[in-house]
Design a protein around this motif. Structure first.
Motif, PDB file in Angstrom:
ATOM      1  N   LYS A 143       0.863  -1.182   0.000  1.00  0.00           N
ATOM      2  CA  LYS A 143       0.000   0.000   0.000  1.00  0.00           C
ATOM      3  C   LYS A 143       0.892   1.221   0.000  1.00  0.00           C
ATOM      4  N   THR A 144       0.513   2.209  -0.786  1.00  0.00           N
ATOM      5  CA  THR A 144       1.256   3.465  -0.825  1.00  0.00           C
ATOM      6  C   THR A 144       0.566   4.504   0.055  1.00  0.00           C
ATOM      7  N   GLY A 145       1.288   5.554   0.332  1.00  0.00           N
ATOM      8  CA  GLY A 145       0.709   6.654   1.094  1.00  0.00           C
ATOM      9  C   GLY A 145       1.440   7.945   0.809  1.00  0.00           C
ATOM     10  N   THR A 146       0.701   9.037   0.866  1.00  0.00           N
ATOM     11  CA  THR A 146       1.264  10.368   0.724  1.00  0.00           C
ATOM     12  C   THR A 146       0.675  11.191   1.857  1.00  0.00           C
ATOM     13  N   ALA A 147       1.505  11.583   2.815  1.00  0.00           N
ATOM     14  CA  ALA A 147       1.013  12.232   4.032  1.00  0.00           C
ATOM     15  C   ALA A 147       1.430  13.691   4.091  1.00  0.00           C
ATOM     16  N   GLU A 148       0.452  14.568   4.183  1.00  0.00           N
ATOM     17  CA  GLU A 148       0.738  15.999   4.326  1.00  0.00           C
ATOM     18  C   GLU A 148       1.318  16.288   5.710  1.00  0.00           C
ATOM     19  N   TYR A 149       2.137  17.322   5.775  1.00  0.00           N
ATOM     20  CA  TYR A 149       2.636  17.802   7.060  1.00  0.00           C
ATOM     21  C   TYR A 149       2.736  19.326   7.004  1.00  0.00           C
ATOM     22  N   PRO A 150       2.699  19.991   8.164  1.00  0.00           N
ATOM     23  CA  PRO A 150       2.768  21.461   8.173  1.00  0.00           C
ATOM     24  C   PRO A 150       4.091  21.952   7.608  1.00  0.00           C
ATOM     25  N   GLY A 151       4.014  22.920   6.752  1.00  0.00           N
ATOM     26  CA  GLY A 151       5.204  23.490   6.137  1.00  0.00           C
ATOM     27  C   GLY A 151       4.793  24.469   5.059  1.00  0.00           C
ATOM     28  N   PRO A 152       5.772  25.033   4.375  1.00  0.00           N
ATOM     29  CA  PRO A 152       5.440  26.011   3.338  1.00  0.00           C
ATOM     30  C   PRO A 152       4.698  25.352   2.172  1.00  0.00           C
ATOM     31  N   ARG A 153       3.643  25.992   1.725  1.00  0.00           N
ATOM     32  CA  ARG A 153       2.828  25.468   0.615  1.00  0.00           C
ATOM     33  C   ARG A 153       3.518  25.739  -0.720  1.00  0.00           C
ATOM     34  N   ASP A 154       3.230  24.881  -1.699  1.00  0.00           N
ATOM     35  CA  ASP A 154       3.804  25.081  -3.028  1.00  0.00           C
ATOM     36  C   ASP A 154       3.018  26.159  -3.772  1.00  0.00           C
ATOM     37  N   THR A 155       3.362  26.381  -5.027  1.00  0.00           N
ATOM     38  CA  THR A 155       2.739  27.453  -5.803  1.00  0.00           C
ATOM     39  C   THR A 155       1.244  27.231  -6.028  1.00  0.00           C
ATOM     40  N   GLU A 156       0.790  25.975  -5.894  1.00  0.00           N
ATOM     41  CA  GLU A 156      -0.637  25.682  -6.053  1.00  0.00           C
ATOM     42  C   GLU A 156      -1.376  25.640  -4.719  1.00  0.00           C
ATOM     43  N   GLY A 157      -0.667  25.955  -3.626  1.00  0.00           N
ATOM     44  CA  GLY A 157      -1.297  25.989  -2.313  1.00  0.00           C
ATOM     45  C   GLY A 157      -1.315  24.663  -1.581  1.00  0.00           C
ATOM     46  N   ASN A 158      -0.602  23.665  -2.087  1.00  0.00           N
ATOM     47  CA  ASN A 158      -0.580  22.351  -1.446  1.00  0.00           C
ATOM     48  C   ASN A 158       0.482  22.282  -0.357  1.00  0.00           C
ATOM     49  N   LEU A 159       0.154  21.575   0.734  1.00  0.00           N
ATOM     50  CA  LEU A 159       1.120  21.345   1.801  1.00  0.00           C
ATOM     51  C   LEU A 159       2.192  20.372   1.325  1.00  0.00           C
ATOM     52  N   PRO A 160       3.387  20.410   1.943  1.00  0.00           N
ATOM     53  CA  PRO A 160       4.412  19.427   1.598  1.00  0.00           C
ATOM     54  C   PRO A 160       3.978  18.038   2.067  1.00  0.00           C
ATOM     55  N   THR A 161       4.549  17.007   1.473  1.00  0.00           N
ATOM     56  CA  THR A 161       4.135  15.638   1.796  1.00  0.00           C
ATOM     57  C   THR A 161       5.330  14.702   1.984  1.00  0.00           C
ATOM     58  N   HIS A 162       5.088  13.668   2.807  1.00  0.00           N
ATOM     59  CA  HIS A 162       6.019  12.560   2.961  1.00  0.00           C
ATOM     60  C   HIS A 162       5.528  11.413   2.083  1.00  0.00           C
ATOM     61  N   ALA A 163       6.446  10.580   1.618  1.00  0.00           N
ATOM     62  CA  ALA A 163       6.096   9.414   0.794  1.00  0.00           C
ATOM     63  C   ALA A 163       6.213   8.145   1.632  1.00  0.00           C
ATOM     64  N   TRP A 164       5.195   7.288   1.538  1.00  0.00           N
ATOM     65  CA  TRP A 164       5.144   6.043   2.294  1.00  0.00           C
ATOM     66  C   TRP A 164       4.904   4.856   1.372  1.00  0.00           C
ATOM     67  N   CYS A 165       5.398   3.723   1.786  1.00  0.00           N
ATOM     68  CA  CYS A 165       5.004   2.449   1.189  1.00  0.00           C
ATOM     69  C   CYS A 165       5.168   1.385   2.264  1.00  0.00           C
ATOM     70  N   THR A 166       4.173   0.533   2.412  1.00  0.00           N
ATOM     71  CA  THR A 166       4.296  -0.626   3.283  1.00  0.00           C
ATOM     72  C   THR A 166       3.996  -1.855   2.445  1.00  0.00           C
ATOM     73  N   ALA A 167       4.663  -2.964   2.758  1.00  0.00           N
ATOM     74  CA  ALA A 167       4.492  -4.169   1.944  1.00  0.00           C
ATOM     75  C   ALA A 167       4.847  -5.402   2.755  1.00  0.00           C
ATOM     76  N   PHE A 168       4.355  -6.551   2.267  1.00  0.00           N
ATOM     77  CA  PHE A 168       4.793  -7.832   2.806  1.00  0.00           C
ATOM     78  C   PHE A 168       4.915  -8.832   1.664  1.00  0.00           C
ATOM     79  N   ALA A 169       5.746  -9.865   1.899  1.00  0.00           N
ATOM     80  CA  ALA A 169       5.982 -10.876   0.852  1.00  0.00           C
ATOM     81  C   ALA A 169       6.592 -12.124   1.487  1.00  0.00           C
ATOM     82  N   PRO A 170       6.507 -13.264   0.839  1.00  0.00           N
ATOM     83  CA  PRO A 170       5.609 -13.576  -0.261  1.00  0.00           C
ATOM     84  C   PRO A 170       4.150 -13.494   0.174  1.00  0.00           C
ATOM     85  N   TYR A 171       3.295 -13.206  -0.760  1.00  0.00           N
ATOM     86  CA  TYR A 171       1.883 -12.973  -0.458  1.00  0.00           C
ATOM     87  C   TYR A 171       1.225 -14.161   0.236  1.00  0.00           C
ATOM     88  N   ASP A 172       1.458 -15.379  -0.254  1.00  0.00           N
ATOM     89  CA  ASP A 172       0.785 -16.559   0.305  1.00  0.00           C
ATOM     90  C   ASP A 172       1.373 -17.033   1.627  1.00  0.00           C
TER      91      ASP A 172
END
Length: 200
Positions: A143-172
């Motif tokens: 599963k992926t994730g993009t998490a906003e955090y307080p900080g300076p907004r970009d030119t479109e007004g969006n908050l900065p974000t952290h990138a996440w990924c969690t996973a497990f394997a082998p699936y079975d």
């Protein structure tokens, strides 16, 4: 509603210490109506619930908590206390002390529903945002994730974000669970997932 969502989040270990034998662990935060009244003097609103259910808003989660919850999904619902050491050996290779897994609790989720979550995580890899970790040699769920955090907004007004990924394997028959967290990494699908793929 938020009360039921918070109850299940806490059951998976969010909002509490895992008890790992390391200093400085954070409990994170799973907010609810009472917490918002006490801390902000405001009522909980529907938008707060929407934000919380996607891991945004007031939610605070540590990478270790997410890893532990992912492992619980992978292993059929048992939440374990994370351990740093598997065993201690002397200079001759004899085991002086072994550390057995320590269960915290079984999550109150049926096998059927855990399997639905597992299937959804597999599909996130085979045809969703985590497709960059769809490896030929091993079946991965993630599963992926993009998490906003307080900080300076970009030119479109969006908050900065952290990138996440969690996973497990082998699936079975899972043997490994992992979390990739990239501070200020923007999108999880584009930044964190390729790192997870390299690790796996």
């Amino acid at each position: 509603g938020i009360e039921k969502s918070a109850e299940y989040a806490r059951a998976f270990g969010f909002g509490e210490l895992t008890g790992i034998a390391l200093r400085g662990e954070s409990a994170g935060l799973i907010p609810d109506e009472r917490w918002k009244r006490v801390n902000y003097g405001e009522s909980w609103v529907t938008g707060d619930t929407y934000n919380a259910t996607i891991g945004q808003g007031y939610i605070l989660v540590t990478p270790l908590q997410l890893l532990n919850a992912t492992a619980a999904v992978a292993n059929g619902g048992m939440l374990y206390r994370p351990q740093v050491v598997d065993q201690v050996m002397d200079t001759k290779g004899h085991i002086v002390r072994a550390f057995a897994p320590e269960a915290i609790r079984r999550v109150p989720v049926s096998t059927e529903n855990l399997n639905l979550v597992r299937e959804g995580m597999r599909e996130a890899v085979t045809r969703g945002t985590a497709h960059r970790v769809n490896l030929a040699a091993i079946a991965v769920a993630g599963k992926t994730g993009t998490a906003e955090y307080p900080g300076p907004r970009d030119t479109e007004g969006n908050l900065p974000t952290h990138a996440w990924c969690t996973a497990f394997a082998p699936y079975d028959e899972p043997e490994i669970a992992l979390v990739v967290f990239v501070s200020g990494g923007h999108e999880g699908a584009k930044v964190a997932v390729p790192i997870a793929a390299r690790i796996l």
